[in-house]
Design an enzyme around this catalytic site. Structure first.
Site, PDB file in Angstrom:
ATOM      1  N   ASN A  10       7.888  33.803 -30.479  1.00  0.00           N
ATOM      2  CA  ASN A  10       9.145  33.720 -31.223  1.00  0.00           C
ATOM      3  C   ASN A  10       8.951  33.225 -32.653  1.00  0.00           C
ATOM      4  O   ASN A  10       9.920  33.101 -33.395  1.00  0.00           O
ATOM      5  CB  ASN A  10      10.136  32.811 -30.492  1.00  0.00           C
ATOM      6  CG  ASN A  10      10.526  33.385 -29.155  1.00  0.00           C
ATOM      7  OD1 ASN A  10      10.738  34.589 -29.027  1.00  0.00           O
ATOM      8  ND2 ASN A  10      10.599  32.546 -28.146  1.00  0.00           N
ATOM      9  N   CYS A  11       7.727  32.918 -33.040  1.00  0.00           N
ATOM     10  CA  CYS A  11       7.428  32.357 -34.363  1.00  0.00           C
ATOM     11  C   CYS A  11       6.797  33.432 -35.243  1.00  0.00           C
ATOM     12  O   CYS A  11       5.759  34.006 -34.893  1.00  0.00           O
ATOM     13  CB  CYS A  11       6.470  31.177 -34.187  1.00  0.00           C
ATOM     14  SG  CYS A  11       5.808  30.533 -35.737  1.00  0.00           S
ATOM     15  N   GLY A  12       7.388  33.686 -36.402  1.00  0.00           N
ATOM     16  CA  GLY A  12       6.860  34.672 -37.335  1.00  0.00           C
ATOM     17  C   GLY A  12       5.467  34.333 -37.815  1.00  0.00           C
ATOM     18  O   GLY A  12       4.618  35.221 -37.944  1.00  0.00           O
ATOM     19  N   ARG A  15       3.133  35.198 -35.014  1.00  0.00           N
ATOM     20  CA  ARG A  15       2.993  36.658 -34.885  1.00  0.00           C
ATOM     21  C   ARG A  15       2.117  37.224 -36.002  1.00  0.00           C
ATOM     22  O   ARG A  15       1.274  38.089 -35.762  1.00  0.00           O
ATOM     23  CB  ARG A  15       4.360  37.339 -34.895  1.00  0.00           C
ATOM     24  CG  ARG A  15       5.163  37.131 -33.624  1.00  0.00           C
ATOM     25  CD  ARG A  15       6.385  38.027 -33.575  1.00  0.00           C
ATOM     26  NE  ARG A  15       7.245  37.899 -34.732  1.00  0.00           N
ATOM     27  CZ  ARG A  15       8.265  37.060 -34.844  1.00  0.00           C
ATOM     28  NH1 ARG A  15       8.553  36.234 -33.851  1.00  0.00           N
ATOM     29  NH2 ARG A  15       9.006  37.038 -35.936  1.00  0.00           N
TER      30      ARG A  15
END
Length: 136
Positions: A10-12, A15
């Protein structure tokens, strides 16, 4: 090259870091640290190998950091580690370990320090370009 990433999908930043690993041809072991947190010994190992203090490895934003009173400078490393293990969202992310070292990859470009050189440009989710020629 083998690699391990302690990842939050869920973390950019996490990712982007994972995408950079794959961009240079590395398929890392991906550990969703929220579902499978590291052991205390492993967490201590990651923090030390990255050259951080325990306090440097704590995430404040979007966590129970304030509610748990973790800003108190008198808290010991043991107390901070206890909190991180009880609430894995407090573990800052992503930690990456390769044969070239261990880093807390914030910002995601920090991972470039422990990867083979990129031979082609990489475009992050937010549109920033990481160019292999700009590495130091």
């Amino acid at each position: 090259m083998n690699a391990v990433i302690y990842h939050n999908p869920n973390c950019g930043t996490s990712r982007n870091t994972l995408a950079m690993l794959r961009h240079v041809g590395i398929e890392p072991e991906v550990i969703d640290y929220l579902a499978h947190p590291p052991s205390r010994a492993r967490l201590i190992e990651l923090i030390g190998a990255a050259g951080l203090s325990v306090r440097d490895a704590i995430r404040q934003k979007g966590t129970p950091y304030d509610a748990l009173g973790l800003g108190d400078p008198a808290l010991s490393d043991d107390a901070l580690l206890d909190a991180m293990l009880a609430h894995p969202i407090l573990i800052n992310r992503p930690f990456v370990q390769t044969a070239l070292g261990t880093r807390l990859c914030r910002p995601s470009e920090v991972v470039l320090e422990i990867l083979p050189p990129m031979t082609r440009p990489f475009i992050k989710e937010d549109g920033e370009v990481v160019d292999a020629g700009q590495r130091s």
